[in-house]
Write an enzyme that holds these catalytic residues in place. Sequence first.
Site, PDB file in Angstrom:
ATOM      1  N   ASP A 128     -91.216 -39.004  38.217  1.00 55.47           N
ATOM      2  CA  ASP A 128     -90.602 -38.342  39.226  1.00 55.47           C
ATOM      3  C   ASP A 128     -90.084 -37.607  38.142  1.00 55.47           C
ATOM      4  O   ASP A 128     -89.704 -36.738  39.012  1.00 55.47           O
ATOM      5  CB  ASP A 128     -90.163 -39.652  39.569  1.00 55.47           C
ATOM      6  CG  ASP A 128     -89.225 -39.127  41.202  1.00 55.47           C
ATOM      7  OD1 ASP A 128     -89.816 -37.885  41.721  1.00 55.47           O
ATOM      8  OD2 ASP A 128     -87.597 -38.646  41.109  1.00 55.47           O
ATOM      9  N   LYS A 132     -90.403 -33.110  38.743  1.00 52.90           N
ATOM     10  CA  LYS A 132     -88.573 -31.929  38.937  1.00 52.90           C
ATOM     11  C   LYS A 132     -89.133 -31.504  38.081  1.00 52.90           C
ATOM     12  O   LYS A 132     -89.799 -29.928  38.210  1.00 52.90           O
ATOM     13  CB  LYS A 132     -88.347 -32.633  38.806  1.00 52.90           C
ATOM     14  CG  LYS A 132     -87.619 -33.786  39.687  1.00 52.90           C
ATOM     15  CD  LYS A 132     -86.823 -34.181  40.079  1.00 52.90           C
ATOM     16  CE  LYS A 132     -86.323 -35.465  41.666  1.00 52.90           C
ATOM     17  NZ  LYS A 132     -85.618 -36.316  41.103  1.00 52.90           N
TER      18      LYS A 132
END
Lengths: 270, 270
Positions: A128, A132
């Site tokens: 995750d 980003k």
Amino acid sequence: MIDCSASDAVADRYAGWLAAGIHVITPNKHALAGPWARREAITAAQRAGGTRLRHEATVGAGLPVIQTLRDLLDTGDELIAVEGILSGTLAWLFNRYDGSQPFSALVREARALGYTEPDPREDLSGMDVARKLVILAREAGIALSLEDVRVEGLVPPALQGMDREAFLAALDQLDAPMAQRLQQARAANKVLRYVARLGHDGGASVSLLPLPADHAFAHLRLTDNIVQFTTRRYRDNPLIVQGPGAGPEVTAAGVFSDLLRLAASLGARL
Amino acid sequence: MIDCSASDAVADRYAGWLAAGIHVITPNKHALAGPWARREAITAAQRAGGTRLRHEATVGAGLPVIQTLRDLLDTGDELIAVEGILSGTLAWLFNRYDGSQPFSALVREARALGYTEPDPREDLSGMDVARKLVILAREAGIALSLEDVRVEGLVPPALQGMDREAFLAALDQLDAPMAQRLQQARAANKVLRYVARLGHDGGASVSLLPLPADHAFAHLRLTDNIVQFTTRRYRDNPLIVQGPGAGPEVTAAGVFSDLLRLAASLGARL
């Protein structure tokens, strides 16, 4: 179109919508960090359609991260590096992890508090955070993809394949290696933080790092995110944005500010 | 019109320009923190003319301070408090002031480095910081004026009236009282920082405060500014923007990003 899903299938429709004159706003990280070819198709569609894709909430939820990067670049600054703590879950775990209780106990506590995904491996894998970082890189014009990020996951290989319940039962296998990392860091007067880094050469990594105790990343509050932009103008002292980077309310605020800015660019008086 | 003066006389023209359809962008703090009646005339003129007044660079130069506050409020958040270190000069002085040399020696050093105004009383009076606080308050819809801010100046009354050279010669009169403040702070395990505060009740102050050593404001780098927004959404952990808040290049960047955003709102494709 406001896509509040986390779906890749919806993201496949973006290029078509944008080419047809429909603006798109989304907090969907999968859409922005997906295959580079899709990203290129989206860029071409925006040009063809005269449309915008806005996605402030993909990084840091309501924190002004994407817009700040955009403003720096649009006004002619040059990116040297981006560093940050981009996961509130991992921030909380390493802010709390001081050796007084095993790492697995903190993971269990975080899960009970709703800070982790139902399967904490989704947080601990680092993917995750890597997504980003890919989104920030692409915003800066760097053709980075997920495969290009060196990701240090925190789940040992033996625990990766099993089902969720088996993983949760085996959680204490994380403890001994993590305790060793903590001990090494402490011996050097450092703290452990899970840090994302993007260099101006495009080199990108996501890893657990020992940082000096007076580092800006060592003093975060609980689940805070922090993003540090080093640029030509902000070379000696970086520009820093910090605060809670997850949660429904602040994510909605990020989406809403995109919507207001889009409306303003279409002539709305705010 | 881009007003890069620091002139009150130019600011008196804003309402006329805005009413006539001319947008205004400025880093001029005097213009925004001046008499409340002028501010009201400007607001009315903007409505009449359908024009915008943008002033990101009035607080923190290129740091995204005003825009972040605007986005919070525009998306329906409510301001509870703003706190910050809004003077790079005072940040530097108190980051460096540890008792190893007298305060006056640091003021002389800061002046030699070009960190202070030619007359350091302009920085030490706190009025520049108070102006920035007024600008933030007004942006949040609070009818605050400079007279309403409780300002703790750092220049003793005896040194206020004299001319510049006499003041510079008498600088060491600052030392004894400041050393006492430092000693008191240290006895309580605190550090001294010059802090601006605006409460949700509109109460506003600018003063030298003892802060705990682990406070976010205690770990700034050199001349960094920091602004901390506490809002309904960011109540437990505030939203923080930090970085160098002065200098020609980053101030120009703040003005330029205002210009680009204005152009976008007029239909320009960026």
